[in-house]
Every structure is written in structure tokens, then in C-alpha cells.
Design a protein around this motif. Sequence first.
Motif, PDB file in Angstrom:
ATOM      1  N   UNK A 176      26.053 -53.511  13.104  1.00  8.10           N
ATOM      2  CA  UNK A 176      24.847 -53.313  13.915  1.00  8.10           C
ATOM      3  C   UNK A 176      25.184 -52.550  15.196  1.00  8.10           C
ATOM      4  N   UNK A 177      26.252 -52.935  15.867  1.00  3.82           N
ATOM      5  CA  UNK A 177      26.668 -52.252  17.097  1.00  3.82           C
ATOM      6  C   UNK A 177      27.058 -50.803  16.814  1.00  3.82           C
ATOM      7  N   UNK A 178      27.769 -50.583  15.714  1.00  2.03           N
ATOM      8  CA  UNK A 178      28.168 -49.230  15.330  1.00  2.03           C
ATOM      9  C   UNK A 178      26.936 -48.360  15.092  1.00  2.03           C
ATOM     10  N   UNK A 183      23.218 -44.101  16.714  1.00  3.37           N
ATOM     11  CA  UNK A 183      21.837 -43.689  16.973  1.00  3.37           C
ATOM     12  C   UNK A 183      21.710 -43.123  18.389  1.00  3.37           C
ATOM     13  N   UNK A 184      22.447 -43.690  19.351  1.00  2.00           N
ATOM     14  CA  UNK A 184      22.420 -43.204  20.729  1.00  2.00           C
ATOM     15  C   UNK A 184      23.048 -41.810  20.820  1.00  2.00           C
ATOM     16  N   UNK A 185      24.039 -41.538  19.970  1.00  4.78           N
ATOM     17  CA  UNK A 185      24.703 -40.225  19.978  1.00  4.78           C
ATOM     18  C   UNK A 185      23.894 -39.198  19.190  1.00  4.78           C
ATOM     19  N   UNK A 186      22.880 -39.676  18.506  1.00  2.97           N
ATOM     20  CA  UNK A 186      22.081 -38.749  17.686  1.00  2.97           C
ATOM     21  C   UNK A 186      22.612 -38.616  16.285  1.00  2.97           C
TER      22      UNK A 186
END
Length: 189
Positions: A176-178, A183-186
Motif C-alpha cells: 500500500x505504501x509503495x 502514485x505521488x511520482x506519477x
Amino acid sequence: MPDHNQTAPGELEVVRRFINTWSFPNDTREETDALPELARAPEGWRKVFPHQSRSRLDALGRLQRLRADLRTACQGEASSDEVLNEWFNSAALHVKTRWIVGATKLMIESSEASFVGYIVAVVANAIASGEWARLKTCPDCRWAFYDHTRNGSKRWCGMTKGGPDGRACGTIAKVTAYRAREAMKGGVA
């Protein structure tokens, strides 16, 4: 929930089992409280806690409050010291010496002849021995487990499923963290 390598040493295992009378089962993911049924059925109580009987001082509400406070203390919350001290005072703890396996040891006991008094004394002894810090609750499924790792850094109840009823809480949290980082990096999540 399987207990693969999660059992606590000695009497601290009774505390762990008591905390786990509340659970968040993997199949339903809904809170389950076994304590009311255990309190109503003496044979069920004896099955789960064979060497610890209940007294009139062990009302269901008091048992549930103690369990909730112990669960909070296992999570390492700052307010747990104050809460534990209140339980220690109410259980009238005192120190005695006892001859155990060729040596004299200090033992903390309760003047209160009840299951609550017994549990509170076990917790006090575990704090004194340093074992208490290794009794933890999983941040995902909230199962209480004993951390047997060398450095005491275990965070989740398990990284692998450990059987058909198990849950790989650590792996789930890391995946989940990965995915959140990606997702934050696109990236693709």
C-alpha cells in the motif's frame, strides 16, 4: 488468527490472550468482542483462561476497560503510563520476594483477588522485566503479538499469511505504501 511465533513468555501470554478477546477478523474485517460471551459462560472462560478464575470484582465493563487500556498501552501511546498507573493503584500492588529456580526474585502481586488484579500484576512484572515493550498490537488487524525479534523492531503481526486464516499485514502495508509513493511520482499504481 494463528499464533505462529506470536505467543508471549510465561504469564504474559495470558495478558496477550486477554487482549485478543477483541479482534478484527480477516474474513469479515468487523470488530468482534468475545469477552461478553466468556463472561456469561464459565466453561468458555475456563477454556480460554484455565488457571485464572473470575471474581465478583471482574464485572464485564471493568474487564472491557482494562482490555482497552492494555491495548492502548501496547500501541505505545503517551497517555498509557497514566492509565496503567491508575490500574496499578486500583489493584493494590505490592512487592514480595519469591524463591524461583535457585534464586530470590522480586515479584509484584495484587492484594485484589480477581482476574483484573492478576492481569495488572502480570503487566507490572512484565514492565519490571522489560518484556512489556515487546507486547505489541498490529497497526492493521490490531492483533496483540509478542515481538521475538532480536532488536524488538517487529511492527506487524506477520509478513506472511501463515496459514489459510492468516493475514500478511506487513506485506499489505508495504505494498500500500509503495503504491501511494508511485502514485505521488506519477507512476503506475
